[in-house]
Design a protein around this motif. Structure first.
Motif, short mmCIF file in Angstrom:
data_model
loop_
_atom_site.label_atom_id
_atom_site.label_comp_id
_atom_site.label_asym_id
_atom_site.label_seq_id
_atom_site.Cartn_x
_atom_site.Cartn_y
_atom_site.Cartn_z
N THR A 266 52.69 62.85 43.34
CA THR A 266 53.27 63.18 44.64
C THR A 266 53.46 64.68 44.80
N LEU A 267 54.11 65.30 43.83
CA LEU A 267 54.36 66.74 43.92
C LEU A 267 53.06 67.53 43.86
N GLY A 268 52.11 67.06 43.06
CA GLY A 268 50.81 67.73 42.98
C GLY A 268 50.07 67.71 44.31
N ALA A 269 50.06 66.54 44.96
CA ALA A 269 49.37 66.42 46.25
C ALA A 269 50.04 67.28 47.32
N ILE A 270 51.39 67.29 47.33
CA ILE A 270 52.11 68.11 48.30
C ILE A 270 51.88 69.59 48.05
N ALA A 271 51.91 69.99 46.76
CA ALA A 271 51.73 71.40 46.41
C ALA A 271 50.35 71.91 46.79
N LEU A 275 49.44 74.84 49.48
CA LEU A 275 48.62 76.01 49.14
C LEU A 275 47.39 76.10 50.04
N GLN A 276 46.77 74.96 50.30
CA GLN A 276 45.60 74.92 51.17
C GLN A 276 45.94 75.46 52.55
N LYS A 277 47.04 75.00 53.12
CA LYS A 277 47.42 75.43 54.47
C LYS A 277 47.84 76.90 54.50
N GLU A 278 48.52 77.35 53.44
CA GLU A 278 48.92 78.75 53.38
C GLU A 278 47.70 79.66 53.29
N ILE A 279 46.74 79.28 52.47
CA ILE A 279 45.53 80.09 52.32
C ILE A 279 44.77 80.17 53.63
#
Length: 302
Positions: A266-271, A275-279
């Motif tokens: 869960t935390l991995g998918a959210i993280a 990161l994808q959206k921030e980049i």
């Protein structure tokens, strides 16, 4: 909290996100299993089924549901407008769902041979109707009064408990709601509606009690991010599920515990989604290429 609910274009999001996630998944799987000196676990037929949103790797069925609901979203909205009230629309959805349950029972009793028609019914019609009704509930949900939401939640809690008791007495053991998930039946749907409305009401109450309507509040931002990014989080969770199952044999024994696996996935998918959206946001705001193609990048990767 209700002002954060808004309509979104499911068609554009789903049709652009899914084809790009799946090639990445299968290519990365090939490289990882190559490094582990293990045979590639996915056959050509399984890969094709995945892209066709059938059984495949076992997680893409919900994307088929999203697409079906997106296709029929406008007719549902028009139907809602024709009803001219939330209560009439909800009553109509209820009777449509009852018709689906009856149709499902009748067709299963007929035990028809597998044909293109029966496949279409099983894989499309029997998914469109129940999830379309849930989508209809979602249309009116932000407009309902708190007491009405509690009333609906209580009705479906009652239905779930009655069915759970009936199955327990009939079979002598508790029946998991997972057994009524493919396609969704009333036992699964009643539990899902109760929990969804309970969560909806809970978040609404917390936001009102602690004055979290400010967009800058970290809790509200987190809720909005997870809810608006749920499709990407779901797609990335497929990646983490498969590789956790593959790599957990090389980790200490406690790593196989459910709560450890659930937390990591869960935390991995959210993280990764964050990161994808921030980049992508930084590419759009800080590069000329990103600015020139901001709409395309936002549609594909945000």
């Amino acid at each position: 909290m209700r002002e954060h609910y808004h309509n979104s274009s499911l068609n554009g999001i789903i049709l652009t996100v899914l084809p790009r996630e799946l090639p990445f998944f299968f290519i990365s799987a090939y490289l990882i299993f190559l490094l582990l000196v293990k045979p590639y676990p996915f056959s050509y037929s399984r890969i094709i089924e995945t892209f066709l949103l059938l059984k495949g790797i076992g997680y893409v069925w919900i994307i088929r549901v999203f697409i079906l609901v997106a296709i029929f979203a406008n007719p549902l909205l028009n139907l809602y407008k024709l009803c001219k009230s939330e209560n009439r629309f909800l009553a109509l959805l209820f009777f449509i769902y009852l018709g689906y349950e009856r149709l499902f029972i009748e067709i299963k009793h007929l035990n028809l041979p597998s044909t293109i028609i029966t496949q279409l019914i099983d894989n499309y019609l029997f998914y469109l109707i129940p999830y379309g009704c849930l989508f209809g509930l979602g249309i009116v949900l932000p407009k309902l009064r708190f007491k009405n939401i509690l009333f609906i939640s209580g009705i479906f809690l009652g239905i779930f408990l009655l069915l759970a008791t009936f199955y327990y007495r009939s079979l002598g053991h508790f029946i998991s709601i997972q057994d009524f998930k493919y396609p969704a039946r009333i036992y699964f749907v009643s539990y899902g509606i109760f929990m969804s409305l309970f969560a909806f009401s809970g978040v609404d109450l917390i936001c009102c009690k602690y004055n979290l309507s400010n967009n800058n509040h970290v809790l509200l931002r987190g809720i909005v991010f997870v809810s608006s990014s749920s499709l990407w989080i779901y797609l990335w969770h497929i990646f983490f599920v498969y590789y956790w199952q593959t790599l957990v044999v090389y980790l200490p024994k406690f790593a196989s515990h459910f709560m450890i696996a659930f937390s990591v996935i869960t935390l991995g998918a959210i993280a990764v989604t964050y990161l994808q959206k921030e980049i992508i946001s930084r590419i759009i705001t800080k590069t000329r290429c990103g600015q020139n193609h901001s709409n395309l990048l936002s549609m594909l990767l945000k």
